[in-house]
Design a protein around this motif. Structure first.
Motif, mmCIF file in Angstrom:
data_model
loop_
_atom_site.group_PDB
_atom_site.id
_atom_site.type_symbol
_atom_site.label_atom_id
_atom_site.label_comp_id
_atom_site.label_asym_id
_atom_site.label_seq_id
_atom_site.Cartn_x
_atom_site.Cartn_y
_atom_site.Cartn_z
ATOM 1 N N GLN A 276 91.800 -57.310 -49.857
ATOM 2 C CA GLN A 276 92.073 -56.187 -48.964
ATOM 3 C C GLN A 276 93.465 -56.293 -48.353
ATOM 4 O O GLN A 276 94.173 -55.291 -48.210
ATOM 5 C CB GLN A 276 91.020 -56.120 -47.854
ATOM 6 N N ALA A 277 93.870 -57.505 -48.024
ATOM 7 C CA ALA A 277 95.206 -57.699 -47.448
ATOM 8 C C ALA A 277 96.286 -57.306 -48.450
ATOM 9 O O ALA A 277 97.267 -56.629 -48.104
ATOM 10 C CB ALA A 277 95.376 -59.152 -47.019
ATOM 11 N N ASN A 280 96.190 -53.400 -48.942
ATOM 12 C CA ASN A 280 96.740 -52.710 -47.769
ATOM 13 C C ASN A 280 98.266 -52.807 -47.721
ATOM 14 O O ASN A 280 98.959 -51.831 -47.401
ATOM 15 C CB ASN A 280 96.146 -53.295 -46.491
ATOM 16 N N GLN A 281 98.785 -53.974 -48.043
ATOM 17 C CA GLN A 281 100.234 -54.170 -48.026
ATOM 18 C C GLN A 281 100.920 -53.260 -49.050
ATOM 19 O O GLN A 281 101.941 -52.628 -48.753
ATOM 20 C CB GLN A 281 100.568 -55.629 -48.327
ATOM 21 N N LEU A 283 99.687 -50.427 -50.418
ATOM 22 C CA LEU A 283 99.517 -49.018 -50.063
ATOM 23 C C LEU A 283 100.464 -48.621 -48.934
ATOM 24 O O LEU A 283 101.027 -47.515 -48.950
ATOM 25 C CB LEU A 283 98.066 -48.756 -49.658
ATOM 26 N N ALA A 284 100.645 -49.511 -47.963
ATOM 27 C CA ALA A 284 101.555 -49.217 -46.848
ATOM 28 C C ALA A 284 102.985 -49.071 -47.346
ATOM 29 O O ALA A 284 103.752 -48.224 -46.853
ATOM 30 C CB ALA A 284 101.469 -50.331 -45.803
ATOM 31 N N THR A 290 95.107 -46.047 -46.336
ATOM 32 C CA THR A 290 94.318 -47.245 -46.614
ATOM 33 C C THR A 290 93.135 -46.889 -47.504
ATOM 34 O O THR A 290 92.474 -45.870 -47.319
ATOM 35 C CB THR A 290 93.806 -47.870 -45.317
ATOM 36 N N GLN A 291 92.871 -47.726 -48.486
ATOM 37 C CA GLN A 291 91.801 -47.457 -49.442
ATOM 38 C C GLN A 291 91.047 -48.729 -49.746
ATOM 39 O O GLN A 291 91.632 -49.813 -49.831
ATOM 40 C CB GLN A 291 92.398 -46.867 -50.728
ATOM 41 N N GLN A 334 84.153 -50.655 -45.895
ATOM 42 C CA GLN A 334 84.257 -50.030 -44.579
ATOM 43 C C GLN A 334 82.855 -49.802 -44.027
ATOM 44 O O GLN A 334 81.961 -49.389 -44.738
ATOM 45 C CB GLN A 334 84.983 -48.680 -44.687
#
Length: 335
Positions: A276-277, A280-281, A283-284, A290-291, A334
Motif C-alpha cells: 500500500q505504501a 500510494n507513493q 499514485l501521488a 488513492t486506490q 479500506q
C-alpha cells in the motif's frame, strides 16, 4: 308281527338315508359353488384394487413430474432474468466507458469509429460480454492469473500458455464457461519501464476494453503507474493486482531469524502494508486518487474458483467477485 314291521322299516330307513345323503351332497355342491364364487369375487376385487393402485401410482408420478417440470421452468426463468440483468449492467458499463473514452485520449491520437470497430474485430471483442484485459509487464504472472480466474491449469485445453519461453505475443481472448457474460483477454507485456504514456495503450488497443486489471509482482513499476494513468484518462475501470503473493509471504517470513519467526497472518499484514505504501507513493506522483489493491496467488485463486476453498486465499475471492459481477464492490484495503 314285529318281524314284519322291522322288514317294512328297513327300506324306509334306507330310502331316508339316501335322501339325507343327497341333501348333504347338494348342500356341499352349493357350498362349493359359493366358495368358488367367493374366490372369483376376491380375485376380481384384488385385480380391481391392483388396477386402482397402479392408476394412483401413475397419477402420483405424473403429478411429481409436473411439479418438477414446473420447478425447472421457474429456475430457468429466474436464471434467464439474472442473465438479462447482468447483460444490462454490462451494456451500461460499456456505454459509460465509451462515452468517457474519447474524452481521455489526446485528440491527435483518437481512433476513428471505423478503427474502433476494426480493433474490436481483430481482438475478438465480445459485443454482448464484459471484456476484461489483464495487462502489465512480462513475467508478472498475467497468463497464470487469467487461467486461475477461469478455474484452469496451464495444461488444460484452452488455457493460456505460461512459462519462461511462452510469453504472450498478441492479444488473445478467452471465453469463460462458468461466466458466459465475461470474456478475458491476455495482453502482451510492456517490457520497458520508460514506456511512452500512450504508445502501449494505442499499440495494444487497450482503450476498447471495458475493464483493465493492472498486474505487478515484485515492485510497483513505472509501467504500472503509466497504465493506471492512461486508464484514468480514458475513464476505464482499472484494478491493481499483485500476484505471486504466496512467494512474497514466504520471502517476508524468511526475513526473520529463527528466534523471531512470524506466521502467515503477520507476514501477509507486512506485505499489505508495504504494498500500500508503494502504491500510494506512485499514485501521488501522478496526482491520481488513492486506490486499493488485491494480493493473490495463482493456486489460491484456482482453488477458490473451482472448489470455493478459502484455506489459502488472501484477496482472491474479493477481486474475483468484483470482476465477474458487473456492480461496485468494496475495496479490501479500506474499511
Amino acid at each position: 308281527m314285529a318281524a314284519r314291521i322291522h322288514a317294512e322299516q328297513g327300506p324306509q330307513e334306507a330310502h331316508q338315508a339316501s335322501d339325507d345323503a343327497g341333501r348333504k351332497a347338494a348342500q356341499e355342491r352349493v357350498r362349493a359353488d359359493e366358495s368358488q364364487s367367493a374366490r372369483e369375487d376376491a380375485e376380481r376385487r384384488g385385480k380391481e384394487a391392483q388396477r386402482a393402485k397402479e392408476k394412483a401410482e401413475t397419477a402420483a408420478a405424473m403429478l411429481a413430474s409436473t411439479v418438477a417440470q414446473s420447478a425447472q421452468v421457474q429456475t430457468a426463468v429466474e436464471h434467464a432474468a439474472k442473465a438479462e440483468e447482468a447483460q444490462r449492467e454490462v451494456d451500461k458499463v460499456r456505454k459509460a466507458a465509451e462515452e468517457r473514452l474519447l474524452c481521455g485520449i489526446p485528440r491527435h491520437l483518437r481512433p476513428t469509429p471505423e478503427q474502433m470497430q476494426e480493433f474490436r474485430a481483430r481482438h475478438g471483442y465480445g459485443k454482448h460480454a464484459l471484456n476484461i484485459a489483464i495487462i502489465g509487464e512480462s513475467g508478472v504472472g498475467k497468463s497464470a492469473l487469467l487461467n486461475a480466474l477461469r478455474g484452469m491449469c496451464p495444461k488444460d485445453e484452452g488455457a493460456a500458455a505460461v512459462g519462461v519461453n511462452k510469453t504472450t505475443a498478441v492479444v488473445e481472448g478467452y471465453t469463460d464457461t462458468r461466466h458466459p457474460h465475461i470474456k478475458w483477454f491476455d495482453v502482451p507485456g510492456a517490457n520497458t519501464p520508460t514506456i511512452s504514456g500512450w504508445k502501449y495503450f494505442m499499440d495494444q488497443s487497450l482503450y476498447i476494453f471495458d475493464v483493465l486489471v493492472v498486474v505487478f509482482s515484485d515492485r510497483f513499476s513505472q509501467t504500472a503507474e503509466t497504465l493506471l494513468d492512461n486508464a484514468q484518462r480514458c475513464g476505464i475501470p482499472a484494478f491493481i493486482v499483485r500476484t505471486k503473493a504466496d512467494n512474497l509471504v514466504r520471502y517476508i517470513k524468511g526475513e526473520f531469524d529463527r528466534n523471531k519467526r512470524i506466521d502467515d497472518g503477520k507476514a501477509r499484514h507486512i506485505l499489505r502494508t508495504r504494498t500500500q505504501a508503494a502504491v500510494n507513493q506512485s499514485l501521488a506522483k501522478l496526482s491520481l486518487p488513492t486506490q486499493g489493491f488485491y494480493l493473490v496467488s495463482e493456486d489460491a485463486m484456482r482453488e477458490w474458483v473451482v472448489d470455493g476453498d478459502l484455506s489459502h486465499t488472501i484477496d482472491e475471492p474479493a477481486i474475483f467477485e468484483i470482476l465477474v459481477t458487473p456492480q461496485p464492490s468494496k475495496d479490501p484495503n479500506q474499511g
